[in-house]
Design a protein around this motif. Structure first.
Motif, PDB file in Angstrom:
ATOM      1  N   GLU A   1       1.016  -1.098   0.294  1.00 34.23           N
ATOM      2  CA  GLU A   1      -0.094   0.006   0.088  1.00 34.23           C
ATOM      3  C   GLU A   1       1.122   1.123   0.348  1.00 34.23           C
ATOM      4  O   GLU A   1       0.231   2.157  -0.182  1.00 34.23           O
ATOM      5  CB  GLU A   1      -1.135  -0.150   1.427  1.00 34.23           C
ATOM      6  N   GLY A   2       2.364   0.910  -0.324  1.00 34.59           N
ATOM      7  CA  GLY A   2       2.721   2.798  -0.348  1.00 34.59           C
ATOM      8  C   GLY A   2       2.971   3.621   1.073  1.00 34.59           C
ATOM      9  O   GLY A   2       3.368   4.203   2.127  1.00 34.59           O
ATOM     10  N   ALA A   3       2.229   2.195   2.778  1.00 37.94           N
ATOM     11  CA  ALA A   3       2.848   2.968   3.966  1.00 37.94           C
ATOM     12  C   ALA A   3       3.758   2.643   5.153  1.00 37.94           C
ATOM     13  O   ALA A   3       3.998   3.247   5.968  1.00 37.94           O
ATOM     14  CB  ALA A   3       1.377   2.220   4.839  1.00 37.94           C
ATOM     15  N   ASP A   4       4.732   2.036   3.899  1.00 32.36           N
ATOM     16  CA  ASP A   4       5.898   1.059   5.070  1.00 32.36           C
ATOM     17  C   ASP A   4       6.997   0.553   4.289  1.00 32.36           C
ATOM     18  O   ASP A   4       6.725  -0.382   2.978  1.00 32.36           O
ATOM     19  CB  ASP A   4       5.628   0.433   6.001  1.00 32.36           C
ATOM     20  N   ASP A   5       7.846   1.854   3.927  1.00 30.56           N
ATOM     21  CA  ASP A   5       9.110   0.866   2.814  1.00 30.56           C
ATOM     22  C   ASP A   5       9.698  -0.044   3.342  1.00 30.56           C
ATOM     23  O   ASP A   5      10.804  -0.579   2.824  1.00 30.56           O
ATOM     24  CB  ASP A   5      10.049   2.086   3.044  1.00 30.56           C
ATOM     25  N   LEU A   6       9.523  -0.193   4.778  1.00 30.77           N
ATOM     26  CA  LEU A   6      10.557  -1.914   5.219  1.00 30.77           C
ATOM     27  C   LEU A   6      12.126  -1.243   5.721  1.00 30.77           C
ATOM     28  O   LEU A   6      13.227  -2.677   5.761  1.00 30.77           O
ATOM     29  CB  LEU A   6       9.976  -3.033   4.627  1.00 30.77           C
TER      30      LEU A   6
END
Length: 358
Positions: free
Chosen positions: A178-183
């Motif tokens: 979702e693009g909420a976390d780039d890890l």
């Protein structure tokens, strides 16, 4: 119960919440406890260790008796009283031969839940772990599972107890999609193998199924060593599942806190117990994902060290996963499926060999 540790220390994060002093408990609650015990409290020594913002005190009564008191109110963590209630129910129902401190009394008043337990003259295992003490604790898990399989207590299954938490890799992957976390905070190995980790995690509940009552939160701070026994304390997370689950759940903290050949010792013990190697690895993957995702959540009230402890456990669990799987090439690059886990030294890969108390 004595929670005194060995003289050596480790650089690993401490398992410690912000304890409430016994004398900070409302006087009405303290008076009711003293009335029920038949003697006033003369001295209360707060015990370190464990993730609870409540009271954990070794208490001496005016008549000379000693007891261990756990107490918690509705603040700062509203769900903790429920954990104390669960612990009271489990502890009271365990066989008298179980190496668990006896529950002497439980009461509720004004939103407070108080447990009074047998006082145990013991200590927590040394940190870093000494090989002989690790062997004692691992042997005790075997004896405990033999006593508690099948479970003598009605309790949730591991899937029901931890199903909401053992979704860490799936939640991390969804956030990334979702693009909420780039890890970016994840180990590069974990990012490369995220698809494999997600796929294996989904099968953890079947891998952990079984009929034994397990502690569910076994670590050094929940163990007391006496001269002749290994006592297991703090049972609010008790669940029904695979008899080897506690060894896998304890393993990351052992690795994190330090022990000579920790992974090898754990793998050999699990093999001797008859634990299926694939099931062990699957559960370990789910545990690693749980710790790593939980570690980046806001800290719960009164537990400022919890997230750091979870992060260190997650990294240790991931190291163990890497060692057990031997994965080198990411799923999708020349590999059509995650494939079986690499056989760790002494581990068993026969799917027909089901786990047993051993």
């Amino acid at each position: 119960m004595e929670t005194r540790a060995g003289a050596e220390t480790t650089g690993a994060p401490a398992a410690a919440g912000v304890r409430t002093d016994w004398w900070a408990v409302p006087s009405r609650v303290r008076s009711r406890v003293e009335e029920s015990l038949g003697s006033p409290v003369e001295h209360a020594a707060t015990q370190a260790g464990g993730f609870s913002p409540g009271v954990a005190a070794r208490v001496r009564l005016a008549d000379g008796r000693r007891v261990f008191v756990k107490a918690v109110g509705p603040e700062p963590k509203p769900d903790t009283p429920g954990l104390h209630r669960a612990e009271a129910g489990i502890t009271a129902a365990l066989p008298v031969t179980a190496p668990v401190p006896s529950l002497l009394m439980a009461l509720e008043l004004d939103g407070w839940v108080v447990l009074v337990l047998e006082d145990v003259d013991g200590r927590t295992p040394a940190q870093p772990w000494r090989p002989d003490e690790l062997r004692r604790v691992l042997a005790a898990t075997t004896e405990l599972s033999a006593l508690l399989d099948p479970s003598p207590v009605e309790a949730p299954t591991l899937a029901d107890r931890f199903g909401g938490r053992f979704r860490g890799w799936r939640l991390l992957a969804a956030a990334a999609a979702e693009g909420a976390d780039d890890l970016a905070r994840l180990d590069p190995w974990a990012r490369r193998h995220l698809g494999r980790l997600v796929g294996r995690e989904a099968g953890w509940s079947a891998a952990a199924s079984g009929s034994a009552l397990v502690h569910g939160d076994l670590r050094a701070d929940n163990v007391l060593l006496t001269d002749d026994r290994v006592m297991v304390v703090d049972w609010p997370w008790a669940s029904v599942g695979a008899p080897w689950f506690d060894v896998v759940a304890m393993g990351p903290s052992v690795i994190m806190q330090g022990a000579p050949d920790a992974m090898g010792s754990l793998d050999r013990h699990l093999h001797a117990r008859g634990a299926d190697a694939e099931d062990v690895t699957t559960v370990l993957i789910a545990l690693a994902g749980c710790f790593l995702r939980q570690s980046v959540q806001p800290p719960p009230p009164g537990l400022p060290t919890l997230r750091g402890f979870q992060r260190a456990q997650g990294e240790a669990a991931l190291d163990w996963v890497r060692e057990r799987t031997g994965w080198r090439q990411p799923w999708g690059r020349g590999s059509s499926s995650p494939g079986p886990a690499r056989r760790p030294p002494g581990a068993r890969t026969d799917r027909g060999a089901r786990p047993g108390p051993g």
